[in-house]
Design a protein around this motif. Structure first.
Motif, PDB file in Angstrom:
ATOM      1  N   ARG A 139       0.831  -1.207   0.000  1.00 22.41           N
ATOM      2  CA  ARG A 139       0.000   0.000   0.000  1.00 22.41           C
ATOM      3  C   ARG A 139       0.861   1.252   0.000  1.00 22.41           C
ATOM      4  O   ARG A 139       0.593   2.213  -0.721  1.00 22.41           O
TER       5      ARG A 139
ATOM      6  N   ARG B 275       0.899   4.014  -2.961  1.00 20.59           N
ATOM      7  CA  ARG B 275       0.644   5.432  -2.677  1.00 20.59           C
ATOM      8  C   ARG B 275       1.806   6.295  -3.156  1.00 20.59           C
ATOM      9  O   ARG B 275       1.607   7.342  -3.791  1.00 20.59           O
TER      10      ARG B 275
ATOM     11  N   THR C 152       0.763   8.577  -6.265  1.00 20.12           N
ATOM     12  CA  THR C 152       0.431   9.973  -5.963  1.00 20.12           C
ATOM     13  C   THR C 152       1.513  10.953  -6.407  1.00 20.12           C
ATOM     14  O   THR C 152       1.271  12.157  -6.435  1.00 20.12           O
TER      15      THR C 152
ATOM     16  N   GLN D 138      -3.755  10.016  -8.438  1.00 21.83           N
ATOM     17  CA  GLN D 138      -3.967   9.706  -7.016  1.00 21.83           C
ATOM     18  C   GLN D 138      -4.197   8.204  -6.876  1.00 21.83           C
ATOM     19  O   GLN D 138      -4.933   7.618  -7.681  1.00 21.83           O
ATOM     20  N   THR D 139      -3.567   7.629  -5.871  1.00 19.72           N
ATOM     21  CA  THR D 139      -3.705   6.195  -5.617  1.00 19.72           C
ATOM     22  C   THR D 139      -3.738   5.939  -4.121  1.00 19.72           C
ATOM     23  O   THR D 139      -2.890   6.451  -3.397  1.00 19.72           O
ATOM     24  N   ASP D 140      -4.709   5.166  -3.681  1.00 15.90           N
ATOM     25  CA  ASP D 140      -4.776   4.773  -2.272  1.00 15.90           C
ATOM     26  C   ASP D 140      -5.365   3.370  -2.191  1.00 15.90           C
ATOM     27  O   ASP D 140      -6.537   3.186  -1.852  1.00 15.90           O
TER      28      ASP D 140
ATOM     29  N   SER E 235      -7.606   1.635  -7.732  1.00 19.84           N
ATOM     30  CA  SER E 235      -7.738   2.800  -6.842  1.00 19.84           C
ATOM     31  C   SER E 235      -7.050   4.032  -7.427  1.00 19.84           C
ATOM     32  O   SER E 235      -6.922   5.047  -6.736  1.00 19.84           O
TER      33      SER E 235
END
Length: 370
Positions: free
Chosen positions: A181, A185, A189, A199-201, A282
């Motif tokens: 994760r 991110r 991001t 954007q990635t989460d 995501s």
């Protein structure tokens, strides 16, 4: 008709299948890979021969030729991606890193009190090198003449790659989803395209689900293989019998290593597909254009393992076929739902070309392939 399709294919079913089970939030566009094994074989064999003849120096140019082929055959909305790095850039980057390591080791040899110096310097410099490598790879990649960029720093790289990898290691993989994760991110991001941000989460639930399902599959395969071996030994009357046959001993050792590698490989590949799906699903570009990845974890694992087997059996000659096969599967299972009119987005992107297209000229070549 494919066996997996229902007898009557409704428009709703086709919509779900083509969009990986999701309702498109706009004009859904699937990526594709147009390369062929026969084309890539010519590039691959020349790269191998020239790398051997030049004692590895040509590998920098080999990487450029390989990436230009794969990028140039990855297509979205009828246009392919481009790779602009030059072999000289990558060779300089590698020479800097190798030269620094040689100097550090010479210093440590001449002054034994500094024996830990190379390790300390490498650990301290690694996050910076990772960030520079990601930036280099982004800046030499373009789509519709618009370059990508990466703005992440060394601090984020330390957390994502060093700290996350360390936590995953000491917990025997239990915190690997958390590390994945952080990596998702950090990379997602800090990625830019035409000055606009991604954007990635990625959520933790699908990452843990992929990890434990992979572990379960690997255990099932291990139990099945063990049952087959034990049954064979029992049938031949050699179960529990001592043997001094060296061939049988080496066969047992080799089988154990092969079994461990297979066990670890299944977990890793199964989990890798889950990570790719979680990260891509995501990811949002410019706050409204969503990406999708619909890799089947089982099929991805099967393709990767069968690729390795075929490559080994053919002494490496089928490696181009395996690489093209994997690229075609992964990219055809990737798409983007564009919010709004596709033509408008394309026009906006192409307008960025004149503004930022010639800006990114960089000599460095820290290409670590993250």
């Amino acid at each position: 008709m494919a066996l997996s399709e229902p007898p009557t294919i409704s428009p709703a079913y086709l919509d779900r299948r083509n969009n990986f089970g999701r309702s498109p939030a706009g004009d859904f566009q699937r990526l594709s890979f147009a390369g062929s094994a026969s084309e890539y074989f010519g590039i691959w064999i020349v790269n191998i021969l020239l790398t051997i003849v030049t004692l590895g120096i040509y590998s920098a140019w080999a990487k450029v030729r390989r990436n230009r082929y794969f990028y140039g055959n990855t297509v979205l909305l009828g246009r392919a991606f481009e790779y602009h790095a030059k072999g000289k850039q990558i060779l300089i980057g590698r020479a800097i890193v190798i030269g620094a390591l040689v100097v550090l080791n010479v210093v440590a040899t001449l002054a034994p009190v500094l024996v830990l110096l190379p390790t300390v310097v490498v650990l301290a410099a690694l996050p910076w090198l990772v960030a520079r490598g990601l930036r280099f790879n982004a800046r030499v990649t373009s789509y519709r003449n618009v370059r990508f960029d990466f703005v992440g720093g060394a601090g984020g790289a330390f957390k994502a790659f060093i700290l996350g990898g360390f936590l995953a290691l000491i917990t025997l993989g239990l915190l690997a989803p958390l590390a994945s994760r952080w990596v998702g991110r950090y990379v997602g991001t800090n990625l830019r395209f035409g000055g606009r941000a991604f954007q990635t989460d990625p959520p933790l639930a699908p990452l843990y689900r992929g990890l434990f399902l992979g572990l379960g599959l690997a255990l099932a395969v291990a139990l099945l293989a063990t049952a087959i071996v034990m049954g064979t030994l029992r049938a031949t009357g050699t179960l529990g019998q001592p043997t001094e046959n060296s061939i049988w001993l080496w066969f047992s050792i080799g089988s154990s290593y092969a079994g461990f590698i297979t066990f670890y490989g299944i977990i890793t590949l199964f989990y890798r597909a889950a990570v790719r799906n979680a990260v891509w699903n995501s990811t949002v570009f410019d706050g409204k254009h969503r990406f999708f990845s619909g890799l089947s974890r089982g099929r991805y694992t099967w393709i990767a393992i069968s690729n390795v087997v075929v490559t080994i059996v053919t002494l490496g000659l089928m490696r181009p076929w395996a690489a093209v096969r994997m690229a075609r599967y992964t990219w055809t299972r990737t798409g983007v739902a564009i919010s709004g009119v596709v033509g408008t987005l394309v026009s906006d992107i192409e307008e960025q070309a004149s503004a930022v297209g010639a800006e990114f000229i960089d000599f460095e070549g820290f290409d670590f392939g993250f």
